[in-house]
Design a protein around this motif. Structure first.
Motif, PDB file in Angstrom:
ATOM      1  N   VAL A 196      44.780   8.886 -45.258  1.00  0.00           N
ATOM      2  CA  VAL A 196      44.481   9.678 -46.459  1.00  0.00           C
ATOM      3  C   VAL A 196      45.367   9.204 -47.608  1.00  0.00           C
ATOM      4  O   VAL A 196      46.593   9.190 -47.490  1.00  0.00           O
ATOM      5  CB  VAL A 196      44.704  11.192 -46.237  1.00  0.00           C
ATOM      6  N   PHE A 197      44.735   8.804 -48.675  1.00  0.00           N
ATOM      7  CA  PHE A 197      45.478   8.323 -49.842  1.00  0.00           C
ATOM      8  C   PHE A 197      45.330   9.314 -50.998  1.00  0.00           C
ATOM      9  O   PHE A 197      44.271   9.907 -51.189  1.00  0.00           O
ATOM     10  CB  PHE A 197      44.934   6.962 -50.289  1.00  0.00           C
ATOM     11  N   ALA A 213      40.745   4.585 -56.240  1.00  0.00           N
ATOM     12  CA  ALA A 213      40.281   5.557 -55.242  1.00  0.00           C
ATOM     13  C   ALA A 213      38.815   5.276 -54.889  1.00  0.00           C
ATOM     14  O   ALA A 213      38.423   5.341 -53.723  1.00  0.00           O
ATOM     15  CB  ALA A 213      40.436   6.972 -55.783  1.00  0.00           C
ATOM     16  N   ASN A 224      39.511  10.364 -50.118  1.00  0.00           N
ATOM     17  CA  ASN A 224      40.852  10.296 -50.689  1.00  0.00           C
ATOM     18  C   ASN A 224      40.894  11.230 -51.898  1.00  0.00           C
ATOM     19  O   ASN A 224      39.894  11.820 -52.267  1.00  0.00           O
ATOM     20  CB  ASN A 224      41.260   8.864 -51.034  1.00  0.00           C
TER      21      ASN A 224
END
Ligand code: F1P
Length: 334
Positions: A196-197, A213, A224
């Motif tokens: 998960v960014f 993203a 994300n």
């Protein structure tokens, strides 16, 4: 893979974009406001052009997704200059939005990578920068070329000759970045276990965060998050508690936001989050250095190219084919 070949083709399309920009002159007629519209990556390019205009603070301007403009804000098109961007030149919502704006007597400038497309047919004037990028791979060099043109339009509307010179410095910077392409692979290796960014940025850094993203979503197919950097502290910070292994990525071009972003990094570090910072400012430690000496307003392309390269490596390291992201269609026509 086509995606990395497309990224490597960025200097060439920037040449064509510069040529097209030099040939373009702003309409003589005055306008009440300037409106940038587009979908997906082309909307983020629109934000990049609008950021340059807003910082110049000489004219009222906005950037909208073509759909939002068409559904809610069409009245703003009255006596406006509408700059409509589309890589394919035929995205349905962009075409519809142009038609709506024309009914309100707006002047339309189309920006596209495709010759003889619908956008060219219905705009008052069109800037075409053929990128040779196939429409069903994630937009990379086409994003840079459209962003370049929109920033150039903004600079010309502001009559900022100095900024035109700075635009010319983008291509050698991108060449420098591409010459060290392999250096981004270990960064992707460090990130590949993170699932998960959170992409954060301010000003032009926020545009890069949005596009980064989107690239991560397209190539990895994972969700994300993305926020204007300081907004992260207004609620989303709770993600640090709930999501294990959350990786913040901060895009921090040197400029008005540098000190605030440095404080954010300290804040995140005190909460045991380890942000990966992309910057050309000397005040950050343990960061990815971007070789850009120009202004914050024009930092989008030099900062986005390394992120595109990392998105590519992340896909490859995850065993995914970046050229055929599932669900990504060539054109959203209806
Ligand atoms: C808009 C767009 C692209 C995206 C994908 C789907 O297309 O959202 O930005 O990468 O291909 O379409 P366009 O109007 O710029 O051709």
């Amino acid at each position: 893979f086509k995606m990395i070949r497309s990224i490597r083709g960025t200097p060439e399309v920037l040449d064509s974009a510069l040529k097209a920009l030099k040939e373009w002159n702003p309409p003589e007629k005055g306008f009440r406001r300037i409106i940038f519209i587009g979908c997906g990556s082309s909307y983020f390019s629109s934000l990049a052009g609008n950021h340059v205009l807003l910082k110049g603070s000489r004219v009222e301007s906005h950037a909208f997704p073509a759909s939002e403009f068409m559904l809610h804000y069409r009245e703003l098109a009255k006596d406006a200059l509408v700059v409509a961007s589309s890589r394919s030149g035929k995205t349905g919502e962009v075409i519809e939005a142009i038609k709506v704006a024309k009914k309100k007597s707006a002047t339309i400038i189309g920006v596209t990578c495709n010759e003889n497309s619908k956008i060219e047919e219905i705009s008052d004037e069109t800037i075409v920068i053929p990128s040779g990028e196939e429409p069903n791979i994630p937009a990379t060099k086409s994003f840079s070329s459209i962003t370049f043109v929109l920033q150039g339009i903004a600079v010309k509307l502001l009559e900022r000759e100095d900024k035109l010179k700075e635009l010319e410095a983008i291509k050698p910077t991108v060449k420098k970045i591409l010459a060290q392409e392999d250096e981004y692979r270990p960064i992707a290796e460090r990130l590949v276990s993170k699932r998960v960014f959170v992409h954060l940025g301010s000003g032009s850094g926020y545009v890069v965060a949005l596009e980064g993203a989107l690239k991560f979503r397209e190539t990895l197919g994972l969700p994300n998050e993305v926020f204007p950097a300081l907004e992260f502290r207004h609620g989303p910070v709770a993600l640090l508690r709930g999501v294990k292994g959350l990786q913040p990525i901060l895009i921090a071009p040197k400029g008005d936001s540098t000190d605030a972003l440095k404080r954010l990094v300290n804040d995140l570090a005190s909460r045991n989050a380890d942000p990966l910072v992309f910057t050309n400012s000397g005040i950050f430690e343990n960061c990815v250095r971007i070789p850009w000496d120009g202004s914050e307003e024009l930092a989008v392309i030099p900062f986005v190219v390394p992120i595109q390269i990392i998105a590519y490596y992340l896909a490859v390291l995850s065993g995914l084919n970046p050229d055929f992201p599932e669900g990504l269609v060539k054109v959203v026509e209806r």
